[in-house]
Design a protein around this motif. Structure first.
Motif, PDB file in Angstrom:
ATOM      1  N   MET A  29       0.584  -0.972  -0.024  1.00  0.00           N
ATOM      2  CA  MET A  29       0.015   0.253   0.212  1.00  0.00           C
ATOM      3  C   MET A  29       0.910   0.983   0.156  1.00  0.00           C
ATOM      4  O   MET A  29       1.646   1.602   1.113  1.00  0.00           O
ATOM      5  CB  MET A  29      -0.703  -0.093   1.350  1.00  0.00           C
ATOM      6  CG  MET A  29      -1.959   0.851   1.092  1.00  0.00           C
ATOM      7  SD  MET A  29      -3.097   0.754   2.328  1.00  0.00           S
ATOM      8  CE  MET A  29      -3.781  -0.690   2.236  1.00  0.00           C
ATOM      9  N   THR A  37      -6.889   4.728  -1.907  1.00  0.00           N
ATOM     10  CA  THR A  37      -5.866   4.375  -1.957  1.00  0.00           C
ATOM     11  C   THR A  37      -5.053   3.923  -3.027  1.00  0.00           C
ATOM     12  O   THR A  37      -6.109   3.831  -3.997  1.00  0.00           O
ATOM     13  CB  THR A  37      -6.508   3.004  -1.500  1.00  0.00           C
ATOM     14  OG1 THR A  37      -7.543   3.344  -0.179  1.00  0.00           O
ATOM     15  CG2 THR A  37      -5.867   1.522  -0.813  1.00  0.00           C
ATOM     16  N   THR A  38      -3.953   3.322  -2.871  1.00  0.00           N
ATOM     17  CA  THR A  38      -2.925   2.927  -4.139  1.00  0.00           C
ATOM     18  C   THR A  38      -2.506   1.842  -3.168  1.00  0.00           C
ATOM     19  O   THR A  38      -1.878   1.785  -1.820  1.00  0.00           O
ATOM     20  CB  THR A  38      -1.800   3.947  -4.343  1.00  0.00           C
ATOM     21  OG1 THR A  38      -2.969   5.182  -5.024  1.00  0.00           O
ATOM     22  CG2 THR A  38      -1.506   3.607  -5.911  1.00  0.00           C
ATOM     23  N   LEU A  39      -2.142   0.521  -4.434  1.00  0.00           N
ATOM     24  CA  LEU A  39      -1.531  -0.245  -4.441  1.00  0.00           C
ATOM     25  C   LEU A  39      -1.035  -0.458  -5.277  1.00  0.00           C
ATOM     26  O   LEU A  39      -1.560  -0.216  -6.642  1.00  0.00           O
ATOM     27  CB  LEU A  39      -2.743  -1.773  -4.334  1.00  0.00           C
ATOM     28  CG  LEU A  39      -3.711  -1.640  -3.093  1.00  0.00           C
ATOM     29  CD1 LEU A  39      -4.719  -3.305  -2.620  1.00  0.00           C
ATOM     30  CD2 LEU A  39      -3.242  -1.523  -1.678  1.00  0.00           C
ATOM     31  N   ALA A  66      -7.953  -2.939  -3.903  1.00  0.00           N
ATOM     32  CA  ALA A  66      -7.915  -1.050  -3.766  1.00  0.00           C
ATOM     33  C   ALA A  66      -9.799  -0.459  -3.417  1.00  0.00           C
ATOM     34  O   ALA A  66      -9.595   0.694  -2.686  1.00  0.00           O
ATOM     35  CB  ALA A  66      -7.429  -0.626  -4.817  1.00  0.00           C
ATOM     36  N   ASP A 100      -4.869   2.798  -8.606  1.00  0.00           N
ATOM     37  CA  ASP A 100      -5.903   3.725  -8.281  1.00  0.00           C
ATOM     38  C   ASP A 100      -7.096   3.755  -7.109  1.00  0.00           C
ATOM     39  O   ASP A 100      -8.010   4.101  -8.653  1.00  0.00           O
ATOM     40  CB  ASP A 100      -5.068   4.710  -8.488  1.00  0.00           C
ATOM     41  CG  ASP A 100      -3.420   5.076  -8.240  1.00  0.00           C
ATOM     42  OD1 ASP A 100      -3.450   4.821  -7.509  1.00  0.00           O
ATOM     43  OD2 ASP A 100      -3.504   5.255  -9.505  1.00  0.00           O
ATOM     44  N   CYS A 115     -11.928   2.295  -9.468  1.00  0.00           N
ATOM     45  CA  CYS A 115     -10.440   2.064  -9.602  1.00  0.00           C
ATOM     46  C   CYS A 115      -9.420   2.187 -10.942  1.00  0.00           C
ATOM     47  O   CYS A 115     -10.378   1.805 -12.067  1.00  0.00           O
ATOM     48  CB  CYS A 115     -10.544   0.850  -8.775  1.00  0.00           C
ATOM     49  SG  CYS A 115      -8.351   0.352  -8.734  1.00  0.00           S
TER      50      CYS A 115
END
Length: 142
Positions: A29, A37-39, A66, A100, A115
């Motif tokens: 993350m 959130t960004t993974l 995400a 994202d 996302c």
């Protein structure tokens, strides 16, 4: 909106790291908070399908997690994915897969999230390869 157990960036990362499948694919993350959130997943050969592209299941995993973590920024920790759809736009090739996600709308019990999934090339160029939309919902007490 009332959040019964808030997630912080550190506690969200701990949740991600407690998921064996997340550790299997190497997810990390890189952003958490304010509805986003960004993974990121380093692309490895064992995450590819027979034509050399990142497997669609890996893209789906990235979207699912995400989206739900983005919802967690507004709903808290006690949530689960209610459903999502994904559209594959082009094959994913690159060195990093980046998902994202953002919470676009929320009530007290559910959040609608979107996302975008990018394949990041060695030279830093980002190629949009998939887009997803989904909802997460607060878990019901038993």
């Amino acid at each position: 909106m009332t959040v019964d157990v808030a997630l912080t960036p550190d506690s969200a990362r701990a949740v991600l790291e407690a998921q064996p499948f997340s550790m299997l694919v190497g997810a990390r993350m890189t952003q958490f908070g304010d509805g986003r959130t960004t993974l990121e997943i380093p692309v490895r050969d064992d995450l590819r399908q027979q034509s050399g592209f990142v497997h669609g299941g890996v893209l789906s995993y990235a979207a699912d997690n995400a989206l739900t973590f983005a919802a967690g920024t507004v709903l808290g920790a006690n949530i689960m994915t209610a459903g999502f759809t994904i559209t594959y736009l082009r094959p994913a090739l690159g060195v990093i897969l980046r998902a994202d996600a953002r919470a676009d709308a929320a009530t007290r019990r559910q959040a609608l999230c979107r996302c975008d999934i990018y394949a990041v090339q060695e030279d830093g160029v980002e190629v949009l390869c998939a887009a997803a939309q989904g909802t997460a919902t607060v878990k019901q007490s038993r």
